[in-house]
Design a protein around this motif. Structure first.
Motif, mmCIF file in Angstrom:
data_model
loop_
_atom_site.group_PDB
_atom_site.id
_atom_site.type_symbol
_atom_site.label_atom_id
_atom_site.label_comp_id
_atom_site.label_asym_id
_atom_site.label_seq_id
_atom_site.Cartn_x
_atom_site.Cartn_y
_atom_site.Cartn_z
ATOM 1 N N GLY A 78 9.054 -1.506 20.733
ATOM 2 C CA GLY A 78 8.950 -2.170 19.436
ATOM 3 C C GLY A 78 7.786 -1.681 18.599
ATOM 4 N N ALA A 79 7.199 -2.610 17.825
ATOM 5 C CA ALA A 79 6.115 -2.296 16.888
ATOM 6 C C ALA A 79 4.970 -1.581 17.598
ATOM 7 N N ARG A 80 4.596 -0.397 17.106
ATOM 8 C CA ARG A 80 3.524 0.384 17.742
ATOM 9 C C ARG A 80 2.168 -0.228 17.438
ATOM 10 N N ASN A 81 1.430 -0.565 18.494
ATOM 11 C CA ASN A 81 0.069 -1.072 18.357
ATOM 12 C C ASN A 81 -0.665 -0.913 19.668
ATOM 13 N N ALA A 82 -1.975 -0.897 19.587
ATOM 14 C CA ALA A 82 -2.835 -0.793 20.764
ATOM 15 C C ALA A 82 -4.200 -1.329 20.370
ATOM 16 N N GLY A 83 -4.975 -1.723 21.355
ATOM 17 C CA GLY A 83 -6.305 -2.198 21.022
ATOM 18 C C GLY A 83 -7.092 -2.657 22.221
ATOM 19 N N GLN A 90 -24.523 -12.826 24.295
ATOM 20 C CA GLN A 90 -25.692 -12.709 23.427
ATOM 21 C C GLN A 90 -26.827 -13.603 23.932
ATOM 22 N N GLU A 91 -26.471 -14.792 24.318
ATOM 23 C CA GLU A 91 -27.396 -15.774 24.886
ATOM 24 C C GLU A 91 -26.571 -16.577 25.873
ATOM 25 N N SER A 92 -27.151 -17.576 26.501
ATOM 26 C CA SER A 92 -26.412 -18.332 27.510
ATOM 27 C C SER A 92 -25.185 -19.022 26.930
ATOM 28 N N ASN A 93 -25.218 -19.365 25.657
ATOM 29 C CA ASN A 93 -24.105 -20.095 25.067
ATOM 30 C C ASN A 93 -23.579 -19.405 23.802
ATOM 31 N N LEU A 94 -23.672 -18.078 23.749
ATOM 32 C CA LEU A 94 -23.205 -17.331 22.587
ATOM 33 C C LEU A 94 -22.573 -16.020 23.053
ATOM 34 N N THR A 95 -21.383 -15.730 22.543
ATOM 35 C CA THR A 95 -20.663 -14.519 22.922
ATOM 36 C C THR A 95 -20.186 -13.796 21.675
ATOM 37 N N ARG A 96 -20.423 -12.490 21.638
ATOM 38 C CA ARG A 96 -19.878 -11.659 20.562
ATOM 39 C C ARG A 96 -18.517 -11.141 21.030
ATOM 40 N N VAL A 97 -17.508 -11.325 20.187
ATOM 41 C CA VAL A 97 -16.159 -10.838 20.464
ATOM 42 C C VAL A 97 -15.877 -9.731 19.463
ATOM 43 N N ILE A 98 -15.544 -8.548 19.976
ATOM 44 C CA ILE A 98 -15.220 -7.399 19.124
ATOM 45 C C ILE A 98 -13.765 -7.022 19.382
ATOM 46 N N LEU A 99 -12.958 -7.069 18.332
ATOM 47 C CA LEU A 99 -11.552 -6.710 18.435
ATOM 48 C C LEU A 99 -11.328 -5.402 17.686
ATOM 49 N N LYS A 100 -10.760 -4.426 18.390
ATOM 50 C CA LYS A 100 -10.411 -3.129 17.799
ATOM 51 C C LYS A 100 -8.907 -2.957 17.983
ATOM 52 N N MET A 101 -8.218 -2.639 16.881
ATOM 53 C CA MET A 101 -6.769 -2.543 16.966
ATOM 54 C C MET A 101 -6.250 -1.401 16.106
ATOM 55 N N ASP A 102 -5.295 -0.662 16.659
ATOM 56 C CA ASP A 102 -4.570 0.372 15.939
ATOM 57 C C ASP A 102 -3.120 -0.090 15.838
ATOM 58 N N TYR A 103 -2.521 0.089 14.670
ATOM 59 C CA TYR A 103 -1.141 -0.347 14.470
ATOM 60 C C TYR A 103 -0.480 0.568 13.450
ATOM 61 N N GLU A 104 0.838 0.545 13.478
ATOM 62 C CA GLU A 104 1.597 1.379 12.555
ATOM 63 C C GLU A 104 2.452 0.489 11.661
ATOM 64 N N PRO A 105 2.074 0.356 10.378
ATOM 65 C CA PRO A 105 2.888 -0.446 9.457
ATOM 66 C C PRO A 105 4.282 0.179 9.310
#
Length: 155
Positions: A78-83, A90-105
């Motif tokens: 189906g729809a081409r995507n990856a990521g 970051q600290e005991s109660n803090l998290t950085r979430v980084i989302l990287k995605m490639d897709y084909e419209p």
């Protein structure tokens, strides 16, 4: 292929944030247009979503998963995507979430929406809703702590 990269800070420990992200069947709770995500086995997911006003279905394979660090996927039908989604404490109660995605419209509507930044805004909104989803709960809805490594890149 088009590329998107978005980052958000979540007020929760990395293990809680990661655990919730691994509950793929909960994605429709906070991802716009996602109607269903069905986990077929530890590595395979079936997606149903509305994209550009059209219903789309595809299967994805998780090819890299390390608890509290990352989840990486690629579509296999189906729809081409990856990521990849990375979880960085970051600290005991803090998290950085980084989302990287490639897709084909696909088609004129999706390509126009892409030019106008619709996909980027949608992903940004999904991350904001995920943040509120996890921060509003005492406990995550579940967890999967297994590891998956890409056999194609193993020696």
């Amino acid at each position: 292929m088009e590329h998107i990269e978005k980052t958000i800070e979540v007020e929760a420990p990395v293990n809680k944030v990661y655990n919730q992200w691994t509950q793929f069947e909960d994605f429709p709770e906070f991802m716009e247009g996602v109607e269903e995500v069905r986990q077929l086995d530890d590595k395979h997911l079936h997606w149903v979503a509305e994209i550009g006003g059209k219903k789309k279905e595809w299967d994805a394979e998780i090819y890299e998963q390390v608890p509290d660090q990352k989840v990486a996927w690629r579509s296999i039908t189906g729809a081409r995507n990856a990521g990849m989604v990375e979880f960085i404490p970051q600290e005991s109660n803090l998290t950085r979430v980084i989302l990287k995605m490639d897709y084909e419209p696909q088609g004129a509507v999706e390509k126009t929406g892409d030019v106008l930044g619709a996909v980027s805004r949608r992903v940004e909104g999904d991350l904001e809703r995920f943040k509120h989803f996890i921060q509003s709960r005492r406990l995550e809805t579940g967890a999967w702590r297994g590891e998956i490594h890409d056999e194609k890149n193993q020696s």
